[in-house]
Design an enzyme around this catalytic site. Structure first.
Site, PDB file in Angstrom:
ATOM      1  N   ASP A  69       0.230  -2.508   0.135  1.00 29.17           N
ATOM      2  CA  ASP A  69       0.075  -3.558  -0.880  1.00 29.17           C
ATOM      3  C   ASP A  69       1.122  -4.607  -0.572  1.00 29.17           C
ATOM      4  O   ASP A  69       2.297  -4.297  -0.384  1.00 29.17           O
ATOM      5  CB  ASP A  69       0.221  -3.035  -2.306  1.00 29.17           C
ATOM      6  CG  ASP A  69      -0.400  -4.031  -3.281  1.00 29.17           C
ATOM      7  OD1 ASP A  69      -1.640  -4.186  -3.260  1.00 29.17           O
ATOM      8  OD2 ASP A  69       0.341  -4.700  -4.021  1.00 29.17           O
ATOM      9  N   ARG A 178       5.024  -6.345   7.211  1.00 24.79           N
ATOM     10  CA  ARG A 178       4.117  -5.226   7.512  1.00 24.79           C
ATOM     11  C   ARG A 178       4.629  -4.435   8.725  1.00 24.79           C
ATOM     12  O   ARG A 178       4.618  -3.200   8.712  1.00 24.79           O
ATOM     13  CB  ARG A 178       2.707  -5.793   7.768  1.00 24.79           C
ATOM     14  CG  ARG A 178       1.642  -4.752   8.037  1.00 24.79           C
ATOM     15  CD  ARG A 178       0.241  -5.348   7.887  1.00 24.79           C
ATOM     16  NE  ARG A 178       0.003  -5.793   6.529  1.00 24.79           N
ATOM     17  CZ  ARG A 178      -0.004  -7.082   6.151  1.00 24.79           C
ATOM     18  NH1 ARG A 178       0.125  -8.051   7.031  1.00 24.79           N
ATOM     19  NH2 ARG A 178      -0.168  -7.385   4.887  1.00 24.79           N
TER      20      ARG A 178
HETATM   21  P1  ITT Z   1      -6.645  -4.213   0.258  1.00 22.93           P
HETATM   22  O1  ITT Z   1      -6.114  -4.079  -1.155  1.00 22.93           O
HETATM   23  O2  ITT Z   1      -8.043  -3.718   0.408  1.00 22.93           O
HETATM   24  O3  ITT Z   1      -5.707  -3.647   1.284  1.00 22.93           O
HETATM   25  P2  ITT Z   1      -6.127  -7.029  -0.176  1.00 22.93           P
HETATM   26  O4  ITT Z   1      -6.249  -8.243   0.694  1.00 22.93           O
HETATM   27  O5  ITT Z   1      -6.707  -7.108  -1.569  1.00 22.93           O
HETATM   28  O6  ITT Z   1      -6.741  -5.789   0.619  1.00 22.93           O
HETATM   29  P3  ITT Z   1      -3.492  -6.848  -1.333  1.00 22.93           P
HETATM   30  O7  ITT Z   1      -3.967  -6.542  -2.700  1.00 22.93           O
HETATM   31  O8  ITT Z   1      -2.313  -6.096  -0.800  1.00 22.93           O
HETATM   32  O9  ITT Z   1      -4.632  -6.623  -0.250  1.00 22.93           O
HETATM   33  O10 ITT Z   1      -3.195  -8.403  -1.260  1.00 22.93           O
HETATM   34  C1  ITT Z   1      -2.536  -8.908  -0.172  1.00 22.93           C
HETATM   35  C2  ITT Z   1      -2.663 -10.420  -0.160  1.00 22.93           C
HETATM   36  O11 ITT Z   1      -1.368 -10.978   0.088  1.00 22.93           O
HETATM   37  C3  ITT Z   1      -3.537 -10.846   1.008  1.00 22.93           C
HETATM   38  O12 ITT Z   1      -4.889 -10.917   0.641  1.00 22.93           O
HETATM   39  C4  ITT Z   1      -2.915 -12.190   1.362  1.00 22.93           C
HETATM   40  O13 ITT Z   1      -3.362 -13.147   0.458  1.00 22.93           O
HETATM   41  C5  ITT Z   1      -1.430 -11.960   1.096  1.00 22.93           C
HETATM   42  N1  ITT Z   1      -0.763 -11.453   2.297  1.00 22.93           N
HETATM   43  C6  ITT Z   1      -0.290 -10.186   2.503  1.00 22.93           C
HETATM   44  N2  ITT Z   1       0.218 -10.059   3.734  1.00 22.93           N
HETATM   45  C7  ITT Z   1       0.057 -11.237   4.334  1.00 22.93           C
HETATM   46  C8  ITT Z   1       0.342 -11.717   5.617  1.00 22.93           C
HETATM   47  O14 ITT Z   1       0.859 -10.926   6.554  1.00 22.93           O
HETATM   48  N3  ITT Z   1       0.050 -12.980   5.896  1.00 22.93           N
HETATM   49  C9  ITT Z   1      -0.499 -13.789   4.978  1.00 22.93           C
HETATM   50  N4  ITT Z   1      -0.833 -13.415   3.742  1.00 22.93           N
HETATM   51  C10 ITT Z   1      -0.566 -12.141   3.407  1.00 22.93           C
END
Ligand code: ITT
Length: 200
Positions: A69, A178
């Site tokens: 997350d 990450r």
């Molecule tokens: P899952 O829950 O299925 O893993 P998700 O995209 O909904 O997918 P999250 O709830 O963890 O995942 O939300 C993470 C969001 O944060 C992601 O969609 C991006 O908008 C942002 N984000 C996270 N890591 C990032 C990265 O390395 N680069 C750019 N944006 C990132």
């Protein structure tokens, strides 16, 4: 070792595979493992949401499942969108949302921001491994770069003169929230396999 990734985000899956495959893992997505659901992220923190996703997938598959997350915390937005990073876009594209954030941050004299990643691995024996990675940086003056995903085009890692979206996956994984979190996870998992417990 085979590990199931409790995520429906293909960009995360790609990055996590690139981080964990050289460390000896076979990363299988939850959909490849036959789980076609999205756990509701009701937690108040990245860690709580990672735990919800990991446990839901572990209960469905009976195998060790790891979840990420993550999100961006922007000081000029009171630390937001934080755990709402994915939902903050609403019906807009990431590019539109990034342009909106640039305007908000331009009204402040504080451009500082950070990416945060919480990783939780839920084990069938009830055990858990958790770790976190943080990458400090700032919000850029413009949207730039074509690599990565999400908020990468407006995030300038500390000490760099270009956005995260200008980096190759390899360069990004070497410094990213990450990359940090999953390298810690790989280390803690090998300790867990040896001792059945983890060390901070
Ligand atoms: P899952 O829950 O299925 O893993 P998700 O995209 O909904 O997918 P999250 O709830 O963890 O995942 O939300 C993470 C969001 O944060 C992601 O969609 C991006 O908008 C942002 N984000 C996270 N890591 C990032 C990265 O390395 N680069 C750019 N944006 C990132």
């Amino acid at each position: 070792m085979r590990i199931i990734l409790a995520s429906n985000n293909p960009d995360k899956l790609r990055e996590i595979r690139e981080i964990l495959t050289p460390l000896g893992f076979e990363v299988v997505s939850q959909s490849e493992a036959g789980c076609h659901f999205e756990a509701e992220e009701t937690g108040a923190t990245f860690l709580e949401n990672a735990r919800i996703k990991a446990r839901a997938a572990m209960e469905a598959t009976g195998e060790p499942c790891v979840a990420d997350d993550s999100g961006i915390e922007i000081d000029a937005m009171g630390g937001g969108p934080g755990v709402y990073s994915s939902r903050y876009c609403g019906d807009s594209t990431y590019e539109e949302t990034c342009q909106k954030i640039i305007k908000i941050v331009n009204c402040s004299d504080d451009r500082s921001a950070r990416f945060v990643c919480a990783v939780v691995c839920a084990m069938p024996d009830g055990g858990e491994i958790s770790c976190e990675g943080v990458l400090e940086g700032s919000i850029g003056l413009q949207y730039e770069g074509e690599n990565g995903f999400g908020y990468d085009p407006i995030f300038i890692p500390k000490g760099m003169g270009r956005s995260m979206a200008c980096l190759t996956d390899e360069e990004k994984n070497a410094i990213s929230h990450r990359g940090q979190a999953f390298r810690k996870f790989a280390k803690k998992l090998s300790e867990y396999m040896e001792n059945g417990e983890t060390k901070e």
